[in-house]
Design a protein around this motif. Sequence first.
Motif, PDB file in Angstrom:
ATOM      1  N   HIS A  19       0.811  -1.223   0.000  1.00  0.00           N
ATOM      2  CA  HIS A  19       0.000   0.000   0.000  1.00  0.00           C
ATOM      3  C   HIS A  19       0.847   1.278   0.000  1.00  0.00           C
ATOM      4  N   LYS A  20       2.131   1.177  -0.281  1.00  0.00           N
ATOM      5  CA  LYS A  20       3.003   2.349  -0.237  1.00  0.00           C
ATOM      6  C   LYS A  20       3.620   2.621  -1.606  1.00  0.00           C
ATOM      7  N   THR A  21       4.091   3.851  -1.763  1.00  0.00           N
ATOM      8  CA  THR A  21       4.975   4.162  -2.886  1.00  0.00           C
ATOM      9  C   THR A  21       6.382   3.749  -2.481  1.00  0.00           C
ATOM     10  N   VAL A  22       7.066   3.066  -3.368  1.00  0.00           N
ATOM     11  CA  VAL A  22       8.445   2.645  -3.105  1.00  0.00           C
ATOM     12  C   VAL A  22       9.351   3.221  -4.186  1.00  0.00           C
ATOM     13  N   ILE A  23      10.439   3.837  -3.763  1.00  0.00           N
ATOM     14  CA  ILE A  23      11.481   4.261  -4.689  1.00  0.00           C
ATOM     15  C   ILE A  23      12.671   3.344  -4.477  1.00  0.00           C
ATOM     16  N   VAL A  24      13.036   2.599  -5.511  1.00  0.00           N
ATOM     17  CA  VAL A  24      14.188   1.706  -5.450  1.00  0.00           C
ATOM     18  C   VAL A  24      15.404   2.455  -5.978  1.00  0.00           C
ATOM     19  N   ILE A  25      16.486   2.435  -5.198  1.00  0.00           N
ATOM     20  CA  ILE A  25      17.704   3.153  -5.568  1.00  0.00           C
ATOM     21  C   ILE A  25      18.886   2.193  -5.628  1.00  0.00           C
ATOM     22  N   ASP A  26      19.543   2.173  -6.771  1.00  0.00           N
ATOM     23  CA  ASP A  26      20.831   1.490  -6.915  1.00  0.00           C
ATOM     24  C   ASP A  26      21.681   2.379  -7.821  1.00  0.00           C
ATOM     25  N   VAL A  27      22.287   3.398  -7.208  1.00  0.00           N
ATOM     26  CA  VAL A  27      22.985   4.443  -7.962  1.00  0.00           C
ATOM     27  C   VAL A  27      24.080   3.847  -8.843  1.00  0.00           C
ATOM     28  N   TYR A  69      28.429  -9.188  -9.361  1.00  0.00           N
ATOM     29  CA  TYR A  69      29.511  -8.621  -8.552  1.00  0.00           C
ATOM     30  C   TYR A  69      30.411  -7.709  -9.380  1.00  0.00           C
ATOM     31  N   GLY A  70      29.736  -6.899 -10.213  1.00  0.00           N
ATOM     32  CA  GLY A  70      30.435  -5.878 -10.974  1.00  0.00           C
ATOM     33  C   GLY A  70      31.017  -6.335 -12.290  1.00  0.00           C
ATOM     34  N   LYS A  71      30.965  -7.647 -12.596  1.00  0.00           N
ATOM     35  CA  LYS A  71      31.563  -8.160 -13.816  1.00  0.00           C
ATOM     36  C   LYS A  71      30.475  -8.524 -14.827  1.00  0.00           C
ATOM     37  N   LYS A  72      30.734  -8.222 -16.082  1.00  0.00           N
ATOM     38  CA  LYS A  72      29.797  -8.494 -17.155  1.00  0.00           C
ATOM     39  C   LYS A  72      29.473  -9.980 -17.227  1.00  0.00           C
ATOM     40  N   LEU A  95      15.123  -3.735 -23.127  1.00  0.00           N
ATOM     41  CA  LEU A  95      16.342  -4.145 -22.440  1.00  0.00           C
ATOM     42  C   LEU A  95      15.978  -5.113 -21.327  1.00  0.00           C
ATOM     43  N   VAL A  96      16.620  -6.276 -21.316  1.00  0.00           N
ATOM     44  CA  VAL A  96      16.443  -7.255 -20.247  1.00  0.00           C
ATOM     45  C   VAL A  96      17.664  -7.141 -19.346  1.00  0.00           C
ATOM     46  N   LEU A  97      17.441  -6.838 -18.065  1.00  0.00           N
ATOM     47  CA  LEU A  97      18.534  -6.518 -17.152  1.00  0.00           C
ATOM     48  C   LEU A  97      18.522  -7.427 -15.930  1.00  0.00           C
ATOM     49  N   THR A  98      19.676  -7.988 -15.613  1.00  0.00           N
ATOM     50  CA  THR A  98      19.840  -8.730 -14.370  1.00  0.00           C
ATOM     51  C   THR A  98      21.112  -8.248 -13.681  1.00  0.00           C
ATOM     52  N   THR A  99      20.998  -7.924 -12.389  1.00  0.00           N
ATOM     53  CA  THR A  99      22.133  -7.417 -11.627  1.00  0.00           C
ATOM     54  C   THR A  99      22.179  -8.090 -10.268  1.00  0.00           C
ATOM     55  N   THR A 100      23.260  -7.847  -9.554  1.00  0.00           N
ATOM     56  CA  THR A 100      23.446  -8.519  -8.272  1.00  0.00           C
ATOM     57  C   THR A 100      22.423  -8.080  -7.230  1.00  0.00           C
ATOM     58  N   ASN A 101      22.164  -6.763  -7.148  1.00  0.00           N
ATOM     59  CA  ASN A 101      21.269  -6.246  -6.107  1.00  0.00           C
ATOM     60  C   ASN A 101      20.092  -5.436  -6.638  1.00  0.00           C
ATOM     61  N   GLY A 143      21.819  -1.468  -1.913  1.00  0.00           N
ATOM     62  CA  GLY A 143      23.029  -1.933  -1.249  1.00  0.00           C
ATOM     63  C   GLY A 143      23.934  -2.696  -2.194  1.00  0.00           C
ATOM     64  N   SER A 144      25.036  -3.177  -1.671  1.00  0.00           N
ATOM     65  CA  SER A 144      26.019  -3.890  -2.478  1.00  0.00           C
ATOM     66  C   SER A 144      26.670  -4.975  -1.631  1.00  0.00           C
ATOM     67  N   ARG A 145      26.638  -6.205  -2.127  1.00  0.00           N
ATOM     68  CA  ARG A 145      27.276  -7.328  -1.446  1.00  0.00           C
ATOM     69  C   ARG A 145      26.791  -7.477  -0.007  1.00  0.00           C
ATOM     70  N   GLN A 146      25.457  -7.380   0.132  1.00  0.00           N
ATOM     71  CA  GLN A 146      24.762  -7.541   1.412  1.00  0.00           C
ATOM     72  C   GLN A 146      25.107  -6.431   2.424  1.00  0.00           C
ATOM     73  N   GLN A 147      25.601  -5.325   1.947  1.00  0.00           N
ATOM     74  CA  GLN A 147      25.926  -4.212   2.827  1.00  0.00           C
ATOM     75  C   GLN A 147      25.329  -2.915   2.304  1.00  0.00           C
TER      76      GLN A 147
END
Length: 239
Positions: A19-27, A69-72, A95-101, A143-147
């Motif tokens: 029920h909330k607005t969520v802004i997801v950030i992964d700069v 983990y940063g590698k293609k 664009l189909v995108l998959t990333t670590t976090n 976050g990155s690498r669980q941090q």
Amino acid sequence: MRIEVISTVDEVMIEHIKHKTVIVIDVLRASSTIATALAHGATKVIPVDTIGQANLFRQEGYLLAGERYGKKVIGFPFTNSPIEMTQAPLKGNALVLTTTNGTRAIQKSWKAASTLIGSFLNSNACAQLAMQLKRDLTILCAGSRQQFSFEDGLCAGYIVSLIEAQVPHLFVNDLGKTLSAAYRYVDEHLPAVLKTSAAGKRLVQSGQEDDVAYCAQKDIYSFVPTLVEDAIIIPADPF
């Protein structure tokens, strides 16, 4: 209006989302890559959790991008890079995108009333839309690498500071208040500061300093990528 900032994707719970607005950030870099891809002609961005899911889209009209983990990802034409998105043949393609976090954080936000994708590139647009939607707001730092990632926190702090300036009687959780103050402290030196974060250092060391500089730009885009069903688009009507 209430704003709650969540430090990492692993900390988010259903009560932060429903029920909330969520802004997801992964700069650095998923949310910056998504905004840039849409700005450069992608019809939509499809976020997926796994490399296997991404491979199901190997067909005409879809371009695959991803990192672990940063590698293609081996065999993908593109990595999770906004600079690459400025040069990719995106017009008319998804664009189909998959990333670590980052894509995992988006997946976890599917039950939100609205899921928005935020970065420094479009923070003001995110803040304005969040206020117009008139719901309680959760800002989810991937976050990155669980941090916790410093750059995600600074972007969250920027968005909080924009809303604080316009909304009276605003409740902001303690983390949000801290990050708002931190952002204001480093505002004038943001590009240099991003290079000192853990993720920023890794990108600089791997020769991707241009991506860090690109992601440090503020408000170059006036739209908000929004999750609609299973894809991220620029909606004609965000309501």
